[in-house]
Design an enzyme around this catalytic site. Structure first.
Site, PDB file in Angstrom:
ATOM      1  N   TYR A   1      89.962 -66.593  -7.243  1.00 11.50           N
ATOM      2  CA  TYR A   1      91.124 -66.578  -6.344  1.00 11.50           C
ATOM      3  C   TYR A   1      92.154 -67.654  -6.715  1.00 11.50           C
ATOM      4  O   TYR A   1      93.315 -67.321  -6.969  1.00 11.50           O
ATOM      5  CB  TYR A   1      90.666 -66.681  -4.882  1.00 11.50           C
ATOM      6  CG  TYR A   1      91.770 -66.374  -3.892  1.00 11.50           C
ATOM      7  CD1 TYR A   1      92.246 -65.070  -3.738  1.00 11.50           C
ATOM      8  CD2 TYR A   1      92.362 -67.371  -3.127  1.00 11.50           C
ATOM      9  CE1 TYR A   1      93.275 -64.771  -2.837  1.00 11.50           C
ATOM     10  CE2 TYR A   1      93.377 -67.084  -2.221  1.00 11.50           C
ATOM     11  CZ  TYR A   1      93.825 -65.790  -2.073  1.00 11.50           C
ATOM     12  OH  TYR A   1      94.846 -65.503  -1.186  1.00 11.50           O
TER      13      TYR A   1
ATOM     14  N   LYS B   1      95.804 -66.727  -8.351  1.00  9.98           N
ATOM     15  CA  LYS B   1      96.986 -67.065  -7.540  1.00  9.98           C
ATOM     16  C   LYS B   1      97.832 -68.139  -8.237  1.00  9.98           C
ATOM     17  O   LYS B   1      99.057 -68.163  -8.104  1.00  9.98           O
ATOM     18  CB  LYS B   1      96.556 -67.516  -6.137  1.00  9.98           C
ATOM     19  CG  LYS B   1      96.015 -66.377  -5.276  1.00  9.98           C
ATOM     20  CD  LYS B   1      97.057 -65.291  -5.066  1.00  9.98           C
ATOM     21  CE  LYS B   1      96.630 -64.215  -4.114  1.00  9.98           C
ATOM     22  NZ  LYS B   1      97.632 -63.151  -3.930  1.00  9.98           N
TER      23      LYS B   1
HETATM   24  N1  LIG Z   1      95.365 -64.162   4.856  1.00 10.44           N
HETATM   25  C1  LIG Z   1      95.517 -65.354   4.309  1.00 10.44           C
HETATM   26  O1  LIG Z   1      95.067 -66.391   4.837  1.00 10.44           O
HETATM   27  C2  LIG Z   1      96.277 -65.459   3.022  1.00 10.44           C
HETATM   28  C3  LIG Z   1      96.592 -66.754   2.571  1.00 10.44           C
HETATM   29  C4  LIG Z   1      97.311 -66.865   1.374  1.00 10.44           C
HETATM   30  C5  LIG Z   1      97.686 -65.735   0.683  1.00 10.44           C
HETATM   31  N2  LIG Z   1      97.332 -64.511   1.147  1.00 10.44           N
HETATM   32  C6  LIG Z   1      97.742 -63.342   0.338  1.00 10.44           C
HETATM   33  O2  LIG Z   1      98.514 -62.450   1.117  1.00 10.44           O
HETATM   34  C7  LIG Z   1      98.392 -61.120   0.575  1.00 10.44           C
HETATM   35  C8  LIG Z   1      98.047 -60.151   1.677  1.00 10.44           C
HETATM   36  O3  LIG Z   1      96.903 -60.594   2.315  1.00 10.44           O
HETATM   37  P1  LIG Z   1      96.510 -60.152   3.789  1.00 10.44           P
HETATM   38  O4  LIG Z   1      95.649 -61.253   4.315  1.00 10.44           O
HETATM   39  O5  LIG Z   1      97.693 -59.729   4.566  1.00 10.44           O
HETATM   40  O6  LIG Z   1      95.568 -58.913   3.421  1.00 10.44           O
HETATM   41  P2  LIG Z   1      95.247 -57.544   4.179  1.00 10.44           P
HETATM   42  O7  LIG Z   1      93.899 -57.154   3.695  1.00 10.44           O
HETATM   43  O8  LIG Z   1      95.417 -57.721   5.626  1.00 10.44           O
HETATM   44  O9  LIG Z   1      96.290 -56.555   3.564  1.00 10.44           O
HETATM   45  C9  LIG Z   1      96.231 -56.188   2.212  1.00 10.44           C
HETATM   46  C10 LIG Z   1      96.487 -54.691   2.060  1.00 10.44           C
HETATM   47  O10 LIG Z   1      96.431 -54.380   0.652  1.00 10.44           O
HETATM   48  C11 LIG Z   1      95.818 -53.114   0.498  1.00 10.44           C
HETATM   49  N3  LIG Z   1      95.272 -53.000  -0.862  1.00 10.44           N
HETATM   50  C12 LIG Z   1      94.179 -53.645  -1.363  1.00 10.44           C
HETATM   51  N4  LIG Z   1      94.009 -53.289  -2.645  1.00 10.44           N
HETATM   52  C13 LIG Z   1      95.004 -52.412  -2.972  1.00 10.44           C
HETATM   53  C14 LIG Z   1      95.364 -51.691  -4.155  1.00 10.44           C
HETATM   54  N5  LIG Z   1      94.649 -51.799  -5.275  1.00 10.44           N
HETATM   55  N6  LIG Z   1      96.443 -50.879  -4.111  1.00 10.44           N
HETATM   56  C15 LIG Z   1      97.182 -50.749  -2.987  1.00 10.44           C
HETATM   57  N7  LIG Z   1      96.899 -51.403  -1.836  1.00 10.44           N
HETATM   58  C16 LIG Z   1      95.809 -52.224  -1.830  1.00 10.44           C
HETATM   59  C17 LIG Z   1      94.750 -53.073   1.579  1.00 10.44           C
HETATM   60  O11 LIG Z   1      94.394 -51.717   1.883  1.00 10.44           O
HETATM   61  C18 LIG Z   1      95.452 -53.783   2.744  1.00 10.44           C
HETATM   62  O12 LIG Z   1      96.130 -52.871   3.583  1.00 10.44           O
HETATM   63  C19 LIG Z   1      97.317 -61.216  -0.528  1.00 10.44           C
HETATM   64  O13 LIG Z   1      97.949 -61.317  -1.776  1.00 10.44           O
HETATM   65  C20 LIG Z   1      96.589 -62.506  -0.181  1.00 10.44           C
HETATM   66  O14 LIG Z   1      95.969 -63.094  -1.303  1.00 10.44           O
HETATM   67  C21 LIG Z   1      96.656 -64.333   2.295  1.00 10.44           C
END
Ligand SMILES: NC(=O)c1ccc[n+]([C@@H]2O[C@H](COP(=O)([O-])OP(=O)(O)OC[C@H]3O[C@@H](n4cnc5c(N)ncnc54)[C@H](O)[C@@H]3O)[C@@H](O)[C@H]2O)c1
Length: 259
Positions: free
Chosen positions: A178, A182
């Site tokens: 991760y 990132k």
């Molecule tokens: N939640 C956190 O604390 C956090 C912190 C830092 C960064 N992020 C980043 O934010 C982004 C979104 O995270 P989130 O927490 O909202 O996730 P989430 O799981 O709530 O949403 C992600 C979506 O991506 C879709 N998805 C997964 N693989 C896919 C693929 N191959 N093709 C198309 N769609 C796909 C899933 O179905 C889901 O709807 C990610 O890049 C994550 O690394 C999240």
């Protein structure tokens, strides 16, 4: 170069079109992609909501259409597939006539483990999901952005926002995949920003801290109150972030205001 009067930035994204990947958000919650899609549409942008889960993408599109600002469509696509990304871009352009904004939001925690433990086949899959997918989407999106040529393109013809993480800035996560992937998003963003500036295409990324989204909830097996509180404690404001916080940053970077 536009004169001073016409260089006043506007908040509206009316007439602009966005693709948001991972806009589905696993059920009824508010993930970063769904929040970004809703907030872009609130500013008048038309949005193609792309997700590998068709029903979840459809739900986001319905939420947007019910709000009555920008219009939305749902597109089912796996962003690791070149064919799917090409089709998603071409369907978005067919429906809305152009493409201005790409939000590369898909990202996963991926396989656990240190360098000693990590499974290399799963490592490759995770890298493809967290980094290569952003390049694959950009390959199809940038040629469409370059076609934009009206007066609204005086400052920017296209805007790409990649979603990284604070783990990409600081490391400090238990797994190797991760923070490594990132961190790569940061330099991918810097390199792309310098490559595509000549086409008036801006490339930025956001690095969210701990935000409470369906991804976090599911992976925690339903995160309990104590765990949420300890995550909030890590922030100087002692608050838990939400998808809306990320969505607002995406909307700012996508728009005129961040030109
Ligand atoms: N939640 C956190 O604390 C956090 C912190 C830092 C960064 N992020 C980043 O934010 C982004 C979104 O995270 P989130 O927490 O909202 O996730 P989430 O799981 O709530 O949403 C992600 C979506 O991506 C879709 N998805 C997964 N693989 C896919 C693929 N191959 N093709 C198309 N769609 C796909 C899933 O179905 C889901 O709807 C990610 O890049 C994550 O690394 C999240």
């Amino acid at each position: 170069m536009p004169d001073t009067e016409s260089s006043r930035p506007i908040r509206s994204l009316k007439g602009r079109v966005a693709i948001v990947s991972g806009a589905g958000s696993q059920g009824s919650g508010i993930g970063n992609g769904r929040a970004a899609a809703l907030l872009l549409a609130e500013a008048g942008c038309d949005v193609a909501c792309v997700d590998m889960n068709a029903a979840d993408a459809e739900r986001t599109a319905e939420m947007i259409n019910a709000e009555g600002h920008g219009q939305a469509i749902a597109l089912s696509a796996n962003v690791t597939s070149e064919q799917d990304c090409k089709r998603a871009v071409s369907e978005a352009v067919k429906r809305f006539g152009r493409l201005d904004i790409l939000v590369n939001n898909v990202g996963i925690m991926g396989t656990p483990g240190t360098a000693l433990e990590v499974d290399m086949a799963q490592w490759e899959d995770g890298m493809r999901m967290n980094i290569s997918s952003m390049v694959i989407m950009a390959k199809s999106a940038i040629p469409e952005m370059r076609k934009n040529n009206g007066p609204e393109t005086a400052f920017w013809r296209g805007s790409i926002v990649n979603v990284s993480s604070v783990a990409g800035l600081l490391g400090g996560a238990p797994s190797l995949l991760y923070p490594t992937s990132k961190g790569a998003v940061l330099n991918l963003t810097r390199a792309m920003a310098s490559h595509h500036a000549k086409d008036k295409i801006r490339v930025n990324c956001i690095c969210p801290g701990a935000v409470y989204t369906p991804m976090v909830n599911h992976q925690g097996g339903g995160m309990d109150e104590e765990m949420r509180k300890s995550r909030a404690e890590m922030s100087p404001l002692k608050t838990e972030g939400t998808g809306w916080d990320c969505g607002a940053a995406v909307r700012f970077l996508a728009s005129d205001e961040a030109r």
